[in-house]
Design a protein around this motif. Structure first.
Motif: not given
Ligand code: NA
Ligand code: NA
Lengths: 603, 318
Positions: A48, A231, A346, A409, B154, B158, B161, B168-171, B173-174, B176-177, B183
């Motif tokens: 953040p 993000p 992608h 990854g 966050d 934490e 953890k 694993r903090a992801l957006a 939209t991320d 799928l990848t 990851m």
């Protein structure tokens, strides 16, 4: 005397703050990863905080840009007769000074409401502290625009007066509720056409449109905050910093040497080398014009030395300045991913073949010129090529490292971007020693922050305009309107090509992505176009806009860099424009170019 | 009497365009129009077009939006008390959840009211399950998994953890990848979402015990609410209540159907090696959330109401 020293100190502090924020964005994610894997302790809130640092870099960078007269503006003002400039400059400055003040007051409103709500970024740091940079920087920008509006005190006082009116209006939306927005917007458009900053037109129009709908102007800074702290956004300034460090270091010389030893033996080899080197740099600098400014002269001299015609060389370099926008990790791809909510990786994979197609088309044109002209070639020498590659290994490895970190990854786009910054820093400062570690590095990073701030503030304000469009349900209405007129996918694609060509003529690529993509995405879905294909054809189409008047950035930068009349540059770039247009048509109507590789890797 | 001036209520929801939740809101909107003789007009912005949950809350605060259909993510932005609904293994069934919601509603209405919001009705997002690439049967296996956590929360990252997990903090939209590149290889989501986003193809093992229901609510700003005539407000609430009943039943059925459809396409339902141990360990983590992730007062209110409801139903069962 004392006041002068005080101002100088304040300016140095401002520069230092902007540069520190930018470098911290690169170092925080890497430090967090290292500490966690080595010692098992992390940095709480690293994610953040990096997101909020993006907002700080955007607004501090823009404030410094306002101080140095480097806020991005339409180049149309340069076409005005010299004798008009004091008057048009005063008009543009006076109108422009009002809106940052209005937005500052709106931003203050947002900060106060946020403070009451009491949310935290992390470890006890409130969100409102992160947001506070917006009103502060916008006040600074308004004052600077008012100061520069005129060289007379009376002119400055008048511009300051409009700022005060704007500041008051920022908290009094009810005054404009139900009024007509268009006279105000017309005023903004004229002010921007004669040299006012682009971000002012976008943010000002957004605020006015909200206010006439009875919605507080705070809706604009709220949208800016939302986009700036999303993000994946930190990847954009970070990759730009990487490109900037490479361009300011000796990377251009080393890479030119590599590609010369590899392609110099071909007919038109030097031209091919120029296209490839430009694409390599633009991939990192993201089409912000850095490529032409940093490499233009170096490559131009190489072309002339090898016997290429003047006009050909100008056209090639002007056009090549935007090649590479489809290769990872180019800024427009990341931005499209954020706005259209598509996976960045992608888009990275989808853009590879179309990007290579455009480079190949330009290279082929260069080879034809080399074949027909009296250009010189050099023999291919494996040992020389090997030596050049070895010398530039740290730079050549960079794209490989970034792509590998992403596809395995191992890291997120932001972490990969941070890794690229640290990599470029170590390479340019410690290994090649092209950039001194102290004051010189600070100056490079500060110049980069100014450039990024200029771009990010445009994006943030464009998001305000998008937010208003969504609020007024314009994407939905556009979808209905288009569907009632166009039935076939092919006709839709053709109309899209033409529409984007016009958009490219009028808007810069960054605000075009933020404002136009939300309109296009539902349309693409309705006509059965793959969202990744849509993104690649969108960016390729807008790439043409770099070479079309009146906003074509590359035309103006090339005119400036090569010190030639704009008309000459434009004439020289027409062949490149035609070739790239051919490529855009191929990318549009052969979806396989984009999607084939994605299918192949099973995405 | 004088005709009331029309009120346009702009409402954002994360629910996708055309989804059951979106349709339920549209239904409620036409009911509102009918019940108020066209005075109240509901305009819906579906599919997160008006921004993510935090952005939508911010837009309500400044007066750009009037209402929102949000999950506990956005509700906790308004007041942290709503984090209580994120406690794992809190509820066993919808009946339990409905009974507890009835019990604690005044408390949460009060919390919303203090922050300038009005509760229209509760919403149900379905049961959240653990989905993973490799079957996960023990908490130790869960600790080894690369677990998706939404970027932006966050405290939660934490907390995971600190407890020895690998979040694993992801957006969003991320995701799928993240799944494609490895990851992340585990995530907590509902069957409906896992199916509609096609995530289950990459994480085809679903743990059979749900971690909890995905609680949501439709809320309106007090500012807009008070611009509506008091008599009309009662009719709006009645329509909202009707809508709440329908959506709870609808989602329960759809969730079950999604599991069956995914099973036909390769989903495997995984059971714990030791169900009692799995429950005990998760409940121990849940207890540690008190005062850390969940305000102690809200934690106590919700768990006490749950215990009360459970005792009453266990009593009537025997
Ligand atoms: Na243009
Ligand atoms: Na956030």
């Amino acid at each position: 005397m004392k006041a002068g020293r005080l101002i100088a100190t304040a300016r140095r502090g401002e520069d230092l703050l902007a540069a520190t924020a930018l470098v911290a964005m690169g170092i925080l994610p890497i430090a967090e990863g290292l500490l966690r894997s080595l010692l098992g302790i992390g940095i709480p809130g690293a994610g953040p905080f990096v997101q909020h640092l993006t907002l700080w870099v955007a607004f501090l960078g823009a404030a410094v840009a306002a101080r140095e007269d480097r806020l991005l503006a339409l180049a149309t003002a340069q076409l005005l007769p010299e004798s008009w400039k004091p008057a048009t400059g005063f008009f543009a400055g006076t109108v422009s000074a009002a809106f940052p003040a209005l937005l500052a007051r709106a931003g203050l409103e947002m900060v106060l409401i946020e403070r009451q709500a009491g949310a935290e970024i992390a470890v006890g740091v409130p969100v409102w502290v992160g947001q506070a940079v917006m009103p502060l920087a916008l006040i600074g920008i308004a004052l600077r625009l008012a100061w520069k509006a005129s060289s007379w005190w009376s002119g400055r006082a008048l511009a300051l007066g409009t700022s005060l009116v704007g500041f008051w209006l920022g908290a009094h939306a009810e005054v404009l509720d139900g009024a007509a927005a268009w006279p105000w917007i017309a005023l903004l458009v004229v002010a921007t056409a004669v040299g006012g900053p682009i971000f002012v037109a976008l943010g000002g129009a957004a605020a006015l449109l909200f206010m006439v709908d009875g919605i507080p102007a705070a809706a604009v800074p709220v949208a800016t905050y939302e986009l700036s702290t999303s993000p994946i956004m930190p990847a954009i300034p970070l990759f730009t910093l990487t490109g900037f460090l490479l361009a300011e270091g000796g990377a251009s010389q080393r890479l030119l040497q590599v590609f010369r030893t590899l392609f110099g033996w071909m007919h038109g080899g030097t031209a091919v080398v120029c296209a490839v080197v430009c694409a390599f740099f633009t991939t990192f600098t993201g089409g912000s014009g850095v490529t032409i400014l940093a490499l233009g002269m170096l490559l131009f001299e190489a072309l002339k030395r090898d016997g290429y015609a003047d006009r050909f060389s100008l056209g090639l370099l002007t056009g090549s300045g935007s090649l590479g926008l489809l290769f990872p990790p180019a800024l427009p791809l990341i931005l499209y991913g954020i706005v259209a909510q598509q996976p960045i990786e992608h888009l990275f994979i989808g853009g590879l073949v179309p990007g290579m197609l455009l480079v190949a088309l330009i290279a082929a044109w260069g080879m034809r010129a080399g074949w027909r002209g009296e250009t010189s070639r050099q023999r291919f020498e494996p040992t020389a090529a090997g030596a050049a590659i070895w010398k530039a290994k740290w730079e050549l490895a960079l794209p490989v490292v970034v792509v590998a970190a992403l596809v395995t990854g191992y890291s997120t786009p932001v972490e990969a971007a941070a890794l690229s910054v640290v990599w470029a820093l170590v390479a340019q400062v410690a290994i090649y020693r092209d950039i001194g570690p102290g004051r010189e590095l600070l100056q490079v990073v500060k110049r980069c922050a100014v450039l990024i701030g200029g771009v990010l503030i445009i994006l943030g304000m464009a998001k305000g305009l998008t937010s208003w469009m969504v609020d007024a349900q314009i994407p939905m209405r556009a979808l209905e309107a288009v569907q009632s007129v166009i039935q076939s996918k092919l006709v839709f694609l053709l109309c899209l090509n033409l529409f984007l060509l016009v958009v490219g003529c009028l808007m810069d690529i960054f605000s075009a992505i933020v404002v136009v993509v939300p309109l296009i995405v539902p349309l693409g879905a309705a006509y059965g176009i793959d969202p990744i294909h849509l993104g690649i054809l969108f960016i390729a189409n807008l790439e043409l806009g770099y070479l079309t008047p009146p906003v074509g950035l590359n035309l103006f930068l090339a005119a400036y860099r090569f010190d030639r009349p704009l008309l000459e540059i434009w004439r020289a770039s027409v062949p490149v424009l035609v070739i790239l247009a051919l490529g855009v048509l191929l990318i549009t109507y052969v979806p396989w170019l984009t999607l084939g590789l994605l299918d192949l890797v099973g995405r | 009497s004088q005709a009331a001036s029309p009120v346009r209520v702009k409402m954002a929801t994360m629910a996708p365009d055309g989804s059951a939740w979106h349709k339920a809101l549209e239904q409620m909107g036409s009911e509102w129009r009918r019940a108020t003789d066209g005075v109240v007009e509901l305009r819906i912005y579906p599919g997160g077009t008006a921004g993510d949950e935090a952005a939508v809350v911010r837009k309500m605060r400044i007066g750009q939006l009037d209402a929102a259909g949000i999950t506990i993510v956005g509700l906790a932005e308004v007041d942290a008390a709503f984090d209580a609904f994120g406690i794992p293994m809190l509820f066993r069934s919808y009946e339990e959840l409905r009974a507890v919601l009835d019990e604690v509603e005044p408390y949460f209405e009060q919390k919303l009211s203090e922050k300038g919001f009005v509760l229209l009705n509760w919403a149900n997002g379905g049961w959240a399950h653990l989905f993973s690439d490799e079957p996960i049967r023990t908490i130790d296996e869960l600790k080894r998994a690369k677990l998706y956590v939404s970027a932006g929360d966050d405290d939660l990252v934490e907390w995971w953890k600190d407890n020895g997990f690998k979040p694993r903090a992801l957006a969003p939209t991320d995701i799928l990848t993240g799944l494609e590149t490895g990851m992340i290889d585990a995530m907590v989501t509902t069957p409906l979402v896992a199916m509609s986003m096609q995530w289950f193809k990459r994480v085809p093992h679903m743990h059979h015990l749900p971690l909890g229901p995905l609680v949501g609510a439709n809320v309106m700003t007090k500012r807009t609410w008070e611009s509506i005539e008091p008599a009309a407000r009662q009719r709006l609430l009645a329509a909202a209540e009707e809508s709440e009943k329908e959506i709870f039943d609808k989602i329960a059925a759809d969730d079950q159907e999604a599991v069956e459809l995914m099973k036909q396409r390769g989903l495997k339902v995984v059971e714990s090696a030791d169900e009692g141990e799995w429950r005990r360990q998760l409940e121990r983590y849940a207890a540690e959330m008190r005062g850390e992730l969940v305000p102690a007062e809200a934690y106590d209110r919700v768990t006490r109401a749950r215990d009360q409801v459970r005792r009453a139903s266990d009593g009537s069962d025997s």
